[in-house]
Design an enzyme around this catalytic site. Structure first.
Site, PDB file in Angstrom:
ATOM      1  N   THR A  27      44.798  42.919  41.707  1.00  0.00           N
ATOM      2  CA  THR A  27      44.441  43.688  40.521  1.00  0.00           C
ATOM      3  C   THR A  27      45.576  43.616  39.507  1.00  0.00           C
ATOM      4  OG1 THR A  27      43.184  45.235  41.883  1.00  0.00           O
ATOM      5  CG2 THR A  27      43.766  45.974  39.681  1.00  0.00           C
ATOM      6  N   GLY A  28      45.205  43.598  38.228  1.00  0.00           N
ATOM      7  CA  GLY A  28      46.225  43.627  37.185  1.00  0.00           C
ATOM      8  C   GLY A  28      45.984  42.571  36.124  1.00  0.00           C
ATOM      9  N   THR A  30      47.774  39.956  35.184  1.00  0.00           N
ATOM     10  CA  THR A  30      47.987  38.565  35.606  1.00  0.00           C
ATOM     11  C   THR A  30      46.837  38.096  36.481  1.00  0.00           C
ATOM     12  OG1 THR A  30      50.383  38.926  35.539  1.00  0.00           O
ATOM     13  CG2 THR A  30      49.617  36.971  36.693  1.00  0.00           C
ATOM     14  N   ASP A  80      47.919  38.012  44.250  1.00  0.00           N
ATOM     15  CA  ASP A  80      48.093  39.251  43.505  1.00  0.00           C
ATOM     16  C   ASP A  80      49.437  39.229  42.782  1.00  0.00           C
ATOM     17  OD1 ASP A  80      47.551  41.755  42.493  1.00  0.00           O
ATOM     18  OD2 ASP A  80      47.657  42.813  44.416  1.00  0.00           O
ATOM     19  N   ALA A  82      52.707  41.742  40.917  1.00  0.00           N
ATOM     20  CA  ALA A  82      53.607  42.814  41.340  1.00  0.00           C
ATOM     21  C   ALA A  82      54.207  43.453  40.103  1.00  0.00           C
ATOM     22  CB  ALA A  82      54.718  42.274  42.243  1.00  0.00           C
ATOM     23  N   GLU A 102      45.085  47.079  47.880  1.00  0.00           N
ATOM     24  CA  GLU A 102      45.933  45.884  47.777  1.00  0.00           C
ATOM     25  C   GLU A 102      46.715  45.675  49.074  1.00  0.00           C
ATOM     26  OE1 GLU A 102      46.772  45.899  42.951  1.00  0.00           O
ATOM     27  OE2 GLU A 102      48.240  46.780  44.314  1.00  0.00           O
TER      28      GLU A 102
END
Length: 220
Positions: A27-28, A30, A80, A82, A102
């Site tokens: 998730t996020g 990027t 993912d 960070a 996550e």
């Protein structure tokens, strides 16, 4: 420029995606770029497991089948980002509030590939970014007091509820001198669902985008 770096590292992550396998997707911002890149090879993968409702929606929008994590027989790789990551691979996640799912996907997957731009690589974790702790609502004060007893400053993330229906405390000023002990101590607080310090679940490989291109290094 930062968005260009995110897109660059997201595209580079495709090289780590095996064909005909189930892929864990984080998730996020990027990862949003990664999902769009993953769409170009959606017919070559067996499906995806999403770490948040946000990612699930985006995966479905680009035509990738999303599987329930409990029904996925095997997750070949987890991709993912960070919020902060050390060269050792230890990292802080949870700025978006999806830390528990996550961490579950990271623990299940055969490999964890972390994709970041160079602004996320730090010498020491926690100097500029808090550790998010997902907490049962009725344990908010108790967990906060225990964090204060550890010398830290917990801040309630107002107006936010996780996908699992819990609250978040963003904890500043934790002592990272013994990161494994910190991991253990946070997990031991009654009422903590999960925290955003990834220790045993740290990535195997970190891909870092900078103005010089994308470099990869293995967690040490």
């Amino acid at each position: 420029m930062q968005n260009e770096l995110k897109q660059q590292v997201a595209k580079s992550a495709l090289a780590y995606v095996p064909k005909d396998e189930i892929i864990g997707v984080g998730t996020g911002s990027t990862v949003d770029y990664f999902i769009r890149e993953l769409a170009t090879m959606r017919h070559d993968i067996a499906g995806a497991v999403a770490s948040s409702e946000r990612s699930k929606k985006l995966l479905e929008e680009v035509g990738i089948e999303v599987l329930d994590i409990n029904s996925a027989p095997n997750i070949a790789v987890y991709i993912d980002g960070a919020d902060e990551v050390e060269r050792s691979g230890y990292c802080i996640k949870g700025g978006g509030g999806a830390l528990t799912r996550e961490k579950i996907v990271a623990a299940i997957a055969n490999k964890f590939i972390c994709i970041v731009d160079d602004s996320k690589v730090v010498d020491v974790l926690g100097r500029d970014f808090p550790v998010a702790i997902e907490v049962l609502a009725e344990a908010r004060s108790h967990v906060g007091r225990d964090c204060v007893a550890m010398g830290a400053n917990p801040v309630y993330r107002e107006g936010f509820v996780t996908d699992s229906g819990h609250i978040i405390l963003d904890v500043y000023g934790l002592n990272f001198s013994d990161i494994k002990a910190l991991d253990t101590n946070l997990n031991a607080i009654v009422g903590v669902v999960c925290h955003g310090l990834f220790v045993s679940e740290r990535p195997n490989t970190i891909l870092v985008a900078s103005s010089a291109g994308v470099t990869a290094f293995a967690a040490t």
